[in-house]
Design an enzyme around this catalytic site. Structure first.
Site, mmCIF file in Angstrom:
data_model
loop_
_atom_site.group_PDB
_atom_site.id
_atom_site.type_symbol
_atom_site.label_atom_id
_atom_site.label_comp_id
_atom_site.label_asym_id
_atom_site.label_seq_id
_atom_site.Cartn_x
_atom_site.Cartn_y
_atom_site.Cartn_z
ATOM 1 N N ASN A 1 0.849 -1.193 0.000
ATOM 2 C CA ASN A 1 0.000 0.000 0.000
ATOM 3 C C ASN A 1 0.886 1.245 0.000
ATOM 4 O O ASN A 1 0.737 2.139 0.832
ATOM 5 C CB ASN A 1 -0.945 -0.018 1.204
ATOM 6 C CG ASN A 1 -2.053 1.005 1.098
ATOM 7 O OD1 ASN A 1 -2.439 1.391 0.002
ATOM 8 N ND2 ASN A 1 -2.558 1.459 2.228
ATOM 9 N N ALA B 1 4.266 8.023 -1.452
ATOM 10 C CA ALA B 1 5.511 8.720 -1.769
ATOM 11 C C ALA B 1 6.533 8.631 -0.642
ATOM 12 O O ALA B 1 7.741 8.697 -0.894
ATOM 13 C CB ALA B 1 5.218 10.187 -2.099
ATOM 14 N N HIS C 1 7.147 5.954 1.227
ATOM 15 C CA HIS C 1 7.858 4.690 1.009
ATOM 16 C C HIS C 1 8.853 4.820 -0.146
ATOM 17 O O HIS C 1 9.997 4.353 -0.058
ATOM 18 C CB HIS C 1 6.875 3.565 0.670
ATOM 19 C CG HIS C 1 5.926 3.211 1.758
ATOM 20 N ND1 HIS C 1 4.591 3.525 1.710
ATOM 21 C CD2 HIS C 1 6.106 2.552 2.934
ATOM 22 C CE1 HIS C 1 3.986 3.076 2.795
ATOM 23 N NE2 HIS C 1 4.882 2.487 3.557
ATOM 24 N N VAL D 1 8.640 12.281 4.841
ATOM 25 C CA VAL D 1 8.167 13.060 3.693
ATOM 26 C C VAL D 1 6.838 13.692 4.069
ATOM 27 O O VAL D 1 5.957 13.033 4.622
ATOM 28 C CB VAL D 1 8.013 12.173 2.448
ATOM 29 C CG1 VAL D 1 7.492 12.977 1.266
ATOM 30 C CG2 VAL D 1 9.339 11.513 2.106
ATOM 31 N N LEU E 1 3.238 12.152 5.264
ATOM 32 C CA LEU E 1 2.560 11.240 4.353
ATOM 33 C C LEU E 1 2.311 9.910 5.049
ATOM 34 O O LEU E 1 3.179 9.370 5.722
ATOM 35 C CB LEU E 1 3.392 11.024 3.093
ATOM 36 C CG LEU E 1 3.633 12.245 2.203
ATOM 37 C CD1 LEU E 1 4.243 11.804 0.877
ATOM 38 C CD2 LEU E 1 2.345 13.027 1.954
ATOM 39 N N SER F 1 -0.488 6.236 4.629
ATOM 40 C CA SER F 1 -1.624 5.598 3.969
ATOM 41 C C SER F 1 -2.925 5.921 4.700
ATOM 42 O O SER F 1 -4.006 5.902 4.106
ATOM 43 C CB SER F 1 -1.417 4.082 3.899
ATOM 44 O OG SER F 1 -1.188 3.544 5.188
ATOM 45 N N ARG F 2 -2.825 6.259 5.985
ATOM 46 C CA ARG F 2 -4.027 6.585 6.756
ATOM 47 C C ARG F 2 -4.643 7.919 6.345
ATOM 48 O O ARG F 2 -5.818 8.173 6.630
ATOM 49 C CB ARG F 2 -3.698 6.620 8.249
ATOM 50 C CG ARG F 2 -3.266 5.281 8.820
ATOM 51 C CD ARG F 2 -2.865 5.412 10.265
ATOM 52 N NE ARG F 2 -2.394 4.154 10.817
ATOM 53 C CZ ARG F 2 -1.919 4.006 12.031
ATOM 54 N NH1 ARG F 2 -1.854 5.067 12.829
ATOM 55 N NH2 ARG F 2 -1.506 2.835 12.472
#
Length: 274
Positions: A28, A31, A33, A172, A180, A182-183
């Site tokens: 998932n 940016a 990661h 980031v 940043l 995913s949540r």
């Protein structure tokens, strides 16, 4: 980019590949990661990423089955970022039998995030050690956004004498400062506008300490009050020593301000080094 699921195939592929830098993920990818992959390139000859959704680190109230699986999109992003090898084991590959031996971190696993996610860091440390044994890298990248996780892995690696350099990757952020994650996709438009407050308050704590404030508890309480007034539900705001996340012994040692709070149904974490 090579993709391997079996440990034997992975090890064969990594023979004579120079200095290997490993970046573990649960997929998932965003940016943040991809930035870790880019940073990893500067630390070695071969960049290896992994995608594995680790059941062991999910708590009883955290739904393992609902974690987003976006494998093909993740592969495309990793290939575009120049990752050389992707290790993508199945549960049967990584846990062919019940995982009865686990890594038990010390007291650090029970504070801050560990207080609210019991067993989480045991699961993280166990899978990371297992992935280290599979990949056998010379270095590994972990994002500073998950600061407590970075400390758990760094201290585990040192105390178990693993020959791996643990490198913290910079967080980031969006233009408004939100880290940043995913949540962030779970935030409503209004919540997304409010979310940068967390980072602003951590910056205010850092500025106050740099200006000479020594009462860190007062700073924590002021930040909690500001978040509560804005509708957040707080797990913690804490100033701790960077090395082991213990309580500060004065403000001259390297410190970090950390926070975890819920905005609506979304739990956000952030930190800033002081």
């Amino acid at each position: 980019m090579q993709i391997h699921s079996s440990i034997a195939d992975l090890r064969s592929a990594l023979k004579n590949r120079g200095r290997v830098v490993f970046v573990p993920t649960m997929g998932n990818l965003h940016a943040g990661h991809i930035s870790l992959m880019t940073q990893a390139r500067a630390h070695g000859d071969t960049v290896v990423a992994s995608i594995f959704v680790n059941r062991l680190q999910f708590g009883p109230n955290e739904d393992f089955d609902k974690y987003p699986r976006t494998f093909q999109a993740d592969c495309d992003k990793l290939a575009a970022a120049g990752v050389d090898v992707l290790f993508a084991p199945t549960e049967a590959d990584l846990y062919p039998e019940p995982q009865e031996y686990t890594v038990e971190p010390p007291a650090i696993q029970n504070i801050l995030d560990g207080e609210f996610r019991p067993g989480h860091f045991r699961g993280v440390a166990t899978v990371v050690l297992k992935l280290f044994n599979c990949v056998q890298p010379q270095a590994a990248m972990f994002g500073k956004k998950d600061y407590q996780q970075l400390m758990v892995i760094r201290n585990m690696t040192r105390q178990l004498a693993l020959p791996i350099d643990i490198i913290g990757g910079e967080t980031v952020r969006a233009e408004d400062g939100l880290a940043l994650s995913s949540r962030n996709g779970y935030l409503s438009a209004a919540e997304r506008t409010e979310a940068p407050r967390l980072y602003r308050l951590l910056n205010e704590i850092r500025a106050a300490i740099r200006a000479g404030e020594t009462d860190t508890v007062k700073l924590e309480n002021e930040a909690i009050a500001a978040l509560t007034a804005a509708g957040w539900k707080n797990d913690y705001v804490a100033v701790r020593q960077q090395s082991d996340l213990s309580m500060p012994k004065g403000v001259n040692a390297p410190l970090v301000a950390l926070a975890a709070s819920r905005l609506g149904s979304t739990r956000l974490i952030d930190n800033i080094e002081i």
